[in-house]
Design an enzyme around this catalytic site. Structure first.
Site, short mmCIF file in Angstrom:
data_model
loop_
_atom_site.label_atom_id
_atom_site.label_comp_id
_atom_site.label_asym_id
_atom_site.label_seq_id
_atom_site.Cartn_x
_atom_site.Cartn_y
_atom_site.Cartn_z
CB THR A 87 -22.90 38.30 32.11
OG1 THR A 87 -23.27 37.77 33.38
CG2 THR A 87 -22.01 39.52 32.31
CE LYS A 162 -22.00 39.00 36.35
NZ LYS A 162 -22.02 37.91 37.31
CE LYS A 237 -20.23 37.04 28.82
NZ LYS A 237 -21.40 36.19 29.04
P1 NAD Z 1 -23.37 27.78 29.36
O1 NAD Z 1 -22.47 27.87 28.17
O2 NAD Z 1 -23.29 26.58 30.25
O3 NAD Z 1 -24.91 27.90 28.88
C1 NAD Z 1 -25.34 28.68 27.80
C2 NAD Z 1 -26.34 27.82 27.01
O4 NAD Z 1 -26.92 28.60 25.97
C3 NAD Z 1 -25.71 26.59 26.36
O5 NAD Z 1 -26.34 25.41 26.83
C4 NAD Z 1 -25.95 26.81 24.86
O6 NAD Z 1 -26.22 25.63 24.15
C5 NAD Z 1 -27.16 27.72 24.89
N1 NAD Z 1 -27.35 28.48 23.67
C6 NAD Z 1 -26.42 29.13 22.92
N2 NAD Z 1 -26.99 29.71 21.86
C7 NAD Z 1 -28.32 29.42 21.93
C8 NAD Z 1 -29.44 29.70 21.11
N3 NAD Z 1 -29.32 30.45 20.00
N4 NAD Z 1 -30.65 29.21 21.48
C9 NAD Z 1 -30.78 28.46 22.60
N5 NAD Z 1 -29.76 28.14 23.42
C10 NAD Z 1 -28.55 28.61 23.07
O7 NAD Z 1 -23.14 29.12 30.19
P2 NAD Z 1 -23.59 29.43 31.70
O8 NAD Z 1 -22.46 29.16 32.62
O9 NAD Z 1 -24.93 28.83 31.94
O10 NAD Z 1 -23.72 31.02 31.62
C11 NAD Z 1 -24.84 31.65 31.01
C12 NAD Z 1 -24.72 33.14 31.24
O11 NAD Z 1 -24.66 33.42 32.64
C13 NAD Z 1 -23.48 33.79 30.64
O12 NAD Z 1 -23.83 35.03 30.09
C14 NAD Z 1 -22.53 33.92 31.82
O13 NAD Z 1 -21.61 34.98 31.66
C15 NAD Z 1 -23.51 34.19 32.94
N6 NAD Z 1 -23.05 33.81 34.29
C16 NAD Z 1 -22.45 32.61 34.50
C17 NAD Z 1 -22.01 32.28 35.78
C18 NAD Z 1 -21.34 30.95 36.05
O14 NAD Z 1 -20.76 30.80 37.14
N7 NAD Z 1 -21.39 29.98 35.14
C19 NAD Z 1 -22.19 33.17 36.83
C20 NAD Z 1 -22.85 34.37 36.60
C21 NAD Z 1 -23.27 34.68 35.31
#
Ligand code: NAD
Length: 290
Positions: A87, A162, A237
């Site tokens: 997102t 979204k 966010k």
């Molecule tokens: P998270 O923080 O668990 O995962 C993000 C991952 O990206 C981390 O493991 C981090 O180490 C990695 N990362 C950061 N910078 C990086 C880079 N340069 N190279 C490689 N990896 C890198 O977050 P999440 O909960 O998995 O969410 C991910 C996305 O999905 C976000 O944009 C969030 O808004 C969206 N989202 C999350 C949910 C939820 O319920 N968690 C629901 C819908 C959407």
């Protein structure tokens, strides 16, 4: 398909695992998170992306997406597909799509709804922005990771859908919580409140599917001490992204603006950080009008 998957956090890990379990060859990279079962570990994002038919990213925000895209796009071949499921702000989604198009890579923004549970179960909803050609190539992958996919339009349309959805969600959750807190003070039983509202014109997903009152309605984070679920920080966010977008196009969104202000106070000044976004109910319970 040969798939590179970058960002193996709470969402990316189960999504990439499902792609591998469906028989795709998945190579994954994350700065810190381990690779899930069935996924081969790459040493860098470039290694994960180079030579793949499709690259999927699931990253924290637009700034990181832009950085990763700048790293990997030079190694991606013309005609391959780049799907960003994070997102992010609409501007970053469009900027990355333009950069990809300049290299002949077919890019899509494909944010999801359904949370960690939906990612694990393969029941996410995908809202997709990008060309028809790209969508047709990626559609089988959306089917593995989700149960519903809507092709919303050109680049940025997925992120637009979204943030509009989550602006409604934030505002309705607040409205549902403040109504429960008012009902409490009026001496109305919570179960009766649920029975009426969930079958009357005040119903919503917040009330009917994710009731913020413990012990009432379906199982929800309220029944688990408001442990997320969908964290207040993530709701904040998304509300900020919706306000950023509204400012960019001069849209009047007073309810969304107020929802963003309330979640900002809750997360940054009160005890909302790390709690589910429905923990607005105990917040309202403790408060009076001033
Ligand atoms: P998270 O923080 O668990 O995962 C993000 C991952 O990206 C981390 O493991 C981090 O180490 C990695 N990362 C950061 N910078 C990086 C880079 N340069 N190279 C490689 N990896 C890198 O977050 P999440 O909960 O998995 O969410 C991910 C996305 O999905 C976000 O944009 C969030 O808004 C969206 N989202 C999350 C949910 C939820 O319920 N968690 C629901 C819908 C959407």
């Amino acid at each position: 398909m040969k798939i590179g998957f970058i960002g193996l956090g709470n969402m990316g890990a189960p999504m990439s695992k499902n792609l591998a379990a469906a028989g795709h060859e998945v190579v994954g990279f994350d700065l810190v998170a381990p690779v899930p079962e069935g996924v081969t570990k790459a040493a860098t994002a470039v290694e994960a992306a180079t030579g793949r038919d499709v690259v999927v990213t699931m990253l924290p925000n637009g700034q990181i997406l832009r950085k990763v895209a700048a790293e990997i796009l030079p190694g991606m071949k013309s005609g391959t597909v780049f799907i960003d499921c994070s997102t992010v702000d609409v501007e970053s989604a469009r900027a990355v799509a333009d950069e990809a198009a300049a290299k002949g890579v077919l890019a899509m923004d494909a944010p999801v709804s359904g949370g960690i549970g939906g990612a694990a179960a393969g029941t996410l909803t995908f809202m997709v922005g990008g060309s028809k050609e790209a969508f047709e190539i990626a559609a089988p992958l959306f089917e593995v990771m989700g149960q519903k996919t809507v092709h919303c339009g050109a680049s940025g349309a997925g992120q637009s859908a979204k943030i509009c959805n989550n602006m409604i969600l934030g505002a309705t959750m607040i409205a549902t919580c403040e109504a429960f807190a008012l009902a409490d003070k009026l001496g109305l039983d919570r179960q009766k409140m649920f029975d009426v509202v969930s079958t009357s014109s005040g119903y919503s997903w917040s009330m009917n599917a994710y009731c913020p009152a413990p012990g009432v309605g379906p199982q929800s984070p309220a029944d688990n001490g408001y442990k997320p679920g969908f964290a207040s920080d993530l709701m904040l966010k998304d509300l900020r992204l919706s306000q950023q977008a509204a400012e960019a196009v001069d849209a009047d969104t007073p309810m969304g603006k107020l929802a963003a202000e309330l979640y900002t106070t809750f997360v940054e000044k009160e005890d909302g950080k790390g709690t589910d976004f429905s923990a607005m109910l105990p917040r309202f319970e403790k408060r009076g009008r001033s």
